[in-house]
Design an enzyme around this catalytic site. Structure first.
Site, mmCIF file in Angstrom:
data_model
loop_
_atom_site.group_PDB
_atom_site.id
_atom_site.type_symbol
_atom_site.label_atom_id
_atom_site.label_comp_id
_atom_site.label_asym_id
_atom_site.label_seq_id
_atom_site.Cartn_x
_atom_site.Cartn_y
_atom_site.Cartn_z
ATOM 1 N N THR A 1 -8.242 -58.912 -11.061
ATOM 2 C CA THR A 1 -8.694 -59.718 -12.167
ATOM 3 C C THR A 1 -9.228 -61.175 -11.739
ATOM 4 O O THR A 1 -8.543 -61.708 -10.633
ATOM 5 C CB THR A 1 -7.571 -59.773 -13.183
ATOM 6 O OG1 THR A 1 -6.443 -60.559 -12.555
ATOM 7 C CG2 THR A 1 -7.127 -58.516 -13.763
ATOM 8 N N ASP B 1 -0.235 -61.099 -32.353
ATOM 9 C CA ASP B 1 1.091 -61.304 -31.495
ATOM 10 C C ASP B 1 2.153 -59.988 -31.694
ATOM 11 O O ASP B 1 2.626 -59.857 -32.468
ATOM 12 C CB ASP B 1 2.061 -62.635 -32.264
ATOM 13 C CG ASP B 1 2.970 -62.823 -31.245
ATOM 14 O OD1 ASP B 1 3.360 -62.369 -30.425
ATOM 15 O OD2 ASP B 1 3.685 -63.816 -31.746
ATOM 16 N N TYR C 1 10.957 -59.051 -15.214
ATOM 17 C CA TYR C 1 9.581 -58.049 -15.449
ATOM 18 C C TYR C 1 9.706 -56.991 -15.048
ATOM 19 O O TYR C 1 9.261 -55.911 -15.843
ATOM 20 C CB TYR C 1 8.406 -58.950 -14.512
ATOM 21 C CG TYR C 1 7.182 -57.988 -14.593
ATOM 22 C CD1 TYR C 1 6.312 -58.087 -15.817
ATOM 23 C CD2 TYR C 1 6.447 -57.523 -13.554
ATOM 24 C CE1 TYR C 1 4.966 -57.620 -15.941
ATOM 25 C CE2 TYR C 1 5.324 -56.868 -13.669
ATOM 26 C CZ TYR C 1 4.657 -56.879 -14.754
ATOM 27 O OH TYR C 1 3.344 -56.370 -14.805
#
Length: 279
Positions: A214, A62, A179
């Site tokens: 993707t 993580d 973002y």
């Protein structure tokens, strides 16, 4: 075999861009460490890498937790000896239903003759949503870079490749201010650290992808109407998404002995942000 016997760590490698870069490294002879918060999802990637004849270590990490990052690098030291290459690919992208609605509003405002108006996003953003992106996209890059530099500076060799986004260098963020801010911070961090450590033969550079082909992005495109798809492609002059292998080839260069770039921000967006190809 440009990366023969180099130990290369790729974060967020369970799929998409991270998987593509990891496979590209394996084809060039690297000993590849793939890590992800979803360790179970790494099994297919590990199998693909091993089928190429490359050594692979799959680890849980993580990146938003510094202790998890330090534990991962300690395991790499034990199993592989050191780290030569780090790709900071792990990151959060806006992919919830309300993010899709934001994208549609952004694309509409960017491509249609509609009255000018605010998209009304930042004023409604919660503290938790802001911090969630920052903890992974910025803190994660810092924690992994810090741990890698302990190894790289000691051996006077290293390559660090940070994955940002065209959202960090333009308003083409489709449209998520949190973002964009996090990816802009990665760019600034790359420049500063690149300048700092190049004297130790550690080269730090950054790739700013546009759309990446993707499965998740393809599913998003498939659910758009033909008109919405045409609107999207108007924003990408090349008219298609970038393939993971194309980004992987760029990462191979930045990770190789042939690289002469320091603190460079490479825009790989199919022409979506032509004016900032190198910033």
């Amino acid at each position: 075999m440009k990366l023969k016997d180099k130990v290369a760590v790729v974060t967020g490698a369970a799929g998409g861009l991270g998987r593509g870069i990891a496979l590209s490294f394996a084809r060039e002879g690297a000993r590849v460490v793939v890590c992800d918060i979803n360790e179970a999802a790494l099994a297919p990637v590990k199998a693909e890498i091993q089928e190429l004849g490359a050594e692979c270590l799959a680890l849980h990490c993580d990146v938003s937790d510094s202790e998890s990052v330090n534990a991962m690098f300690a395991r790499i030291d034990t199993h592989l000896g050191t780290t030569h290459i780090l790709v900071n690919n792990a990151g959060l992208v806006p992919e919830k239903p309300h993010d899709e609605e934001r994208r549609k509003r952004h694309y509409g405002l960017a491509t249609r003759p509609v009255p000018r108006q605010s998209l009304g996003i930042t004023k409604e953003m919660s503290d938790a949503e802001w911090r969630r992106f920052w903890s992974v996209n910025v803190d994660g890059v810092f924690y992994c870079t810090r741990a890698a530099l302990v190894r790289m500076e000691a051996q006077s060799y290293g390559r660090i490749i940070n994955i940002s986004s065209v959202a960090g260098i333009s308003a083409a963020s489709a449209h998520s201010p949190h973002y964009s801010a996090s990816k802009g911070a990665v760019i600034a961090f790359t420049r500063a650290v690149g300048y700092e450590v190049c004297g130790a033969n550690v080269l730090v550079n950054c790739i700013c992808p546009g759309g990446v082909q993707t499965p998740a992005f393809e599913r998003y495109i498939d659910q758009l109407t033909p008109e919405e798809q045409n609107t999207l492609w108007q924003l990408v002059p090349l008219g298609r998404l970038g393939k993971p292998g194309e980004y992987g080839a760029l990462a191979v260069y930045l990770a190789s002995e042939e690289c002469y770039l320091v603190g460079s921000i490479v825009n790989a967006s199919g022409g979506a942000v032509v004016q900032s190809s190198y910033v």
